[in-house]
Write a protein that holds these residues in place. Structure first.
Motif, PDB file in Angstrom:
ATOM      1  N   GLU A 110       0.832  -1.200   0.000  1.00 46.19           N
ATOM      2  CA  GLU A 110       0.000   0.000   0.000  1.00 46.19           C
ATOM      3  C   GLU A 110       0.870   1.255   0.000  1.00 46.19           C
ATOM      4  O   GLU A 110       0.551   2.259  -0.662  1.00 46.19           O
ATOM      5  CB  GLU A 110      -0.944   0.001   1.209  1.00 46.19           C
ATOM      6  N   ILE A 111       1.976   1.214   0.736  1.00 47.17           N
ATOM      7  CA  ILE A 111       2.929   2.332   0.689  1.00 47.17           C
ATOM      8  C   ILE A 111       3.431   2.519  -0.739  1.00 47.17           C
ATOM      9  O   ILE A 111       3.483   3.634  -1.264  1.00 47.17           O
ATOM     10  CB  ILE A 111       4.120   2.075   1.636  1.00 47.17           C
ATOM     11  N   ASP A 112       3.764   1.404  -1.382  1.00 46.93           N
ATOM     12  CA  ASP A 112       4.267   1.480  -2.758  1.00 46.93           C
ATOM     13  C   ASP A 112       3.191   2.034  -3.696  1.00 46.93           C
ATOM     14  O   ASP A 112       3.502   2.812  -4.615  1.00 46.93           O
ATOM     15  CB  ASP A 112       4.709   0.096  -3.233  1.00 46.93           C
ATOM     16  N   ARG A 113       1.934   1.649  -3.478  1.00 46.28           N
ATOM     17  CA  ARG A 113       0.856   2.159  -4.323  1.00 46.28           C
ATOM     18  C   ARG A 113       0.712   3.671  -4.172  1.00 46.28           C
ATOM     19  O   ARG A 113       0.554   4.400  -5.155  1.00 46.28           O
ATOM     20  CB  ARG A 113      -0.476   1.478  -3.956  1.00 46.28           C
ATOM     21  N   ARG A 114       0.767   4.135  -2.940  1.00 50.69           N
ATOM     22  CA  ARG A 114       0.629   5.577  -2.705  1.00 50.69           C
ATOM     23  C   ARG A 114       1.816   6.345  -3.277  1.00 50.69           C
ATOM     24  O   ARG A 114       1.659   7.453  -3.797  1.00 50.69           O
ATOM     25  CB  ARG A 114       0.477   5.849  -1.214  1.00 50.69           C
ATOM     26  N   ILE A 115       2.980   5.775  -3.167  1.00 55.30           N
ATOM     27  CA  ILE A 115       4.153   6.431  -3.740  1.00 55.30           C
ATOM     28  C   ILE A 115       4.074   6.417  -5.262  1.00 55.30           C
ATOM     29  O   ILE A 115       4.522   7.353  -5.938  1.00 55.30           O
ATOM     30  CB  ILE A 115       5.442   5.765  -3.219  1.00 55.30           C
ATOM     31  N   SER A 116       3.461   5.364  -5.814  1.00 51.29           N
ATOM     32  CA  SER A 116       3.250   5.335  -7.262  1.00 51.29           C
ATOM     33  C   SER A 116       2.374   6.501  -7.705  1.00 51.29           C
ATOM     34  O   SER A 116       2.611   7.101  -8.764  1.00 51.29           O
ATOM     35  CB  SER A 116       2.614   4.002  -7.662  1.00 51.29           C
TER      36      SER A 116
END
Length: 422
Positions: free
Chosen positions: A369-375
Motif C-alpha cells: 500500500e505504501i508502494d501504491r501511494r508512492i506510485s
C-alpha cells in the motif's frame, strides 16, 4: 478614506469570476486571458479594464514582477484565477503536474512574486481526490513558505443560488492576520430549479408547452460542460449528463438558436439556447448582466467553461470581509495533512523504507500500500528508488509541474498547439 480593493485575474475566461469579484467590491487592475473570443467578450462588457491577451506565463504578456509591492506601489489585494482544468479532470487522464497545460503550481509561485494580500484559485472537483493529495500538500507547503495560511474547500454552485450542481475545488490563501477573519461563505437555502429559471425564456415565443415543461424541470441541472477547441460543436456534456438533462425535459444533443415556437412538440424536450445556458451558469438580466460575443459554439464554450458569477461574488465578499477585518476573528485549526507520506519524504533528505515511512507517519499500512501511494506521488514528483535487502527505499525528487522553468516541455507544447488550447 478606504482605498479600492484591486484584483489581478489570470485565466479570466469570459468573465464569470470577474463579474462576481467586481460585484463583491474589487477593481480589476488587470485581466489576462489566452482565448481571443473570451477576450473580445471581456472587452465588450468592460472596455475600461486593462485586458491582456496571451499566455499568462509569458512575461511579455504579463510580468508579475511589475506588481511586486514597492515603496511607491501598494500590494495587490487579490490574485485570482481559474487555471486550466484538464490536468485534474475526472473525465481526462488526470496527469496533474505531468500535464503540459497545468498552470496551478505556476500560479501559486506567483503569490511569492506579486505578494497579494489574498489568493483565490479554483478548479474542478478532480483536484480534491486522493490522486492529487501530494500535489495539494505541495501547494499548502509552498504557500506556508511564502508566509500565507491556506485552505481548500469543495463548493457546489447550487449552494449559492445557481441552478446546477457544478462542484468546484477552491483554494483561498491570506496572510495569517487576515486569514483569521476569513469565513467560507454560508450556503443559501433558496435555489431555483431549472424550470423556474428558464420558464420566461422558454415562453418567449409563446410556446404552449412552456408551463408544463417548467413543472417537469423541477430540479437543479447537472454540471454544464464547456468542452474544448479540440472537440466538435456545443452540447451539454457526456452520456450520463445527457440522461440527467433528459429527465428534466431537455434535449442535450446540441444547443438551439431560438426558444421553442408556439406549437413545437418534442420527443425528449427542447434544446437550450446559449442565453438559457448562461442563466443556468448564474448570469441574468438583473444582478449578473453580461453579453457574449462571437458565434454560437464559441458563446457556449465561453459560458460553459466559466466560474458562476454568484459563487465568485460570495467568495469575493468573504475575502473582502477578511481583508477589511469586518468579519469575526476566530482561531483556525492548522491545515490538515493532505498527504503525510509526501510530507515525510519531503522532510527527509535521504532514502526511507516502507517501515521507516510507517513509523514516521504513524500510518498502519502494508508495504504494497505504501508502494501504491508512492506510485501516485510519482505522477507529480520524481521518485528515486533504491533496492535494499529489506525491500525498496524511496527518496522524493523534483516536482514535475511547470513553475516557470525556461526548459519545461510546456513551452514546446504551447508553441505547437496554441490554436487548440482553450
Amino acid at each position: 478614506m478606504t482605498e479600492d480593493l484591486r484584483v489581478i485575474e489570470i485565466c479570466a475566461g469570459a468573465g464569470g469570476q470577474a463579474l462576481g469579484l467586481e460585484q463583491a467590491g474589487f477593481e480589476h487592475e488587470l485581466a489576462v486571458e489566452l482565448d481571443e473570443n473570451a477576450v473580445n467578450t471581456l472587452r465588450h462588457n468592460r472596455p475600461h479594464w486593462k485586458i491582456a491577451r496571451g499566455d499568462v506565463a509569458d512575461a511579455t504578456v504579463w510580468n508579475p514582477e511589475a506588481y511586486t509591492p514597492a515603496p511607491d506601489r501598494r500590494p495587490i489585494d487579490l490574485l485570482a484565477g481559474g487555471v486550466p482544468c484538464p490536468p485534474f479532470s475526472i473525465a481526462g487522464k488526470q496527469l496533474g503536474a505531468s500535464d503540459e497545460r497545468d498552470l496551478f503550481a505556476w500560479a501559486v509561485e506567483q503569490a511569492n512574486v506579486v505578494k497579494p494580500r489574498a489568493l483565490l484559485l479554483e478548479n474542478v472537483r478532480g483536484l480534491s481526490m486522493p490522486r492529487f493529495a501530494g500535489y495539494r500538500q505541495h501547494v499548502l507547503d509552498r504557500l506556508g513558505e511564502f508566509g500565507y495560511s491556506a485552505e481548500w474547500r469543495l463548493l457546489n454552485a447550487s449552494d449559492y443560488g445557481v441552478p446546477q450542481l457544478r462542484p468546484r475545488f477552491v483554494l483561498i490563501a491570506m496572510k495569517p492576520d487576515d486569514f483569521a477573519h476569513f469565513h467560507w461563505p454560508v450556503p443559501t437555502t433558496n435555489v431555483p430549479t431549472v424550470g423556474e429559471t428558464l420558464l420566461p425564456l422558454m415562453a418567449r415565443n409563446g410556446w404552449r408547452g412552456a408551463e408544463a415543461w417548467a413543472e417537469r424541470a423541477n430540479d437543479i441541472a447537472p454540471t454544464i460542460v464547456g468542452g474544448s477547441k479540440k472537440h466538435g460543436g456545443a452540447d451539454l456534456g457526456p452520456t450520463r449528463a445527457k440522461r440527467a438533462w433528459a429527465q428534466l425535459g431537455v434535449d442535450a444533443l446540441g444547443v438551439a438558436n431560438e426558444a421553442p415556437d408556439v406549437d413545437d412538440i418534442f420527443s425528449v424536450g427542447p434544446k437550450l439556447t446559449c442565453e438559457m445556458v448562461s442563466r443556468i451558469q448564474g448570469w441574468d438580466d438583473k444582478d449578473f448582466k453580461w453579453e457574449f460575443t462571437g458565434r454560437k459554439t464559441s458563446n457556449y464554450r465561453q459560458i460553459g467553461n466559466a466560474f458562476p458569477p454568484p459563487v465568485a461574488k460570495a467568495l469575493g465578499l468573504a475575502i473582502v470581509a477578511a481583508l477589511n477585518g469586518t468579519a469575526q476573528r476566530r482561531d483556525r485549526d492548522p491545515a490538515p495533512d493532505m498527504d503525510p507520506i509526501y510530507r515525510t519524504l519531503r522532510g527527509n533528505s535521504g532514502f526511507m523504507t516502507s517501515s521507516q515511512i510507517m513509523r514516521a507517519t504513524g500510518l498502519d499500512l502494508t508495504a504494497p500500500e505504501i508502494d501504491r501511494r508512492i506510485s501516485l506521488l510519482s505522477r507529480d514528483f520524481e521518485i528515486i528508488k533504491e533496492t535494499r535487502k529489506s525491500g525498496l527505499a524511496y527518496q522524493l525528487g523534483e516536482f514535475k509541474a511547470f513553475t516557470g522553468q525556461d526548459n519545461h516541455l510546456r513551452h514546446d507544447y504551447l508553441r505547437s498547439n496554441v490554436s487548440k488550447v482553450s
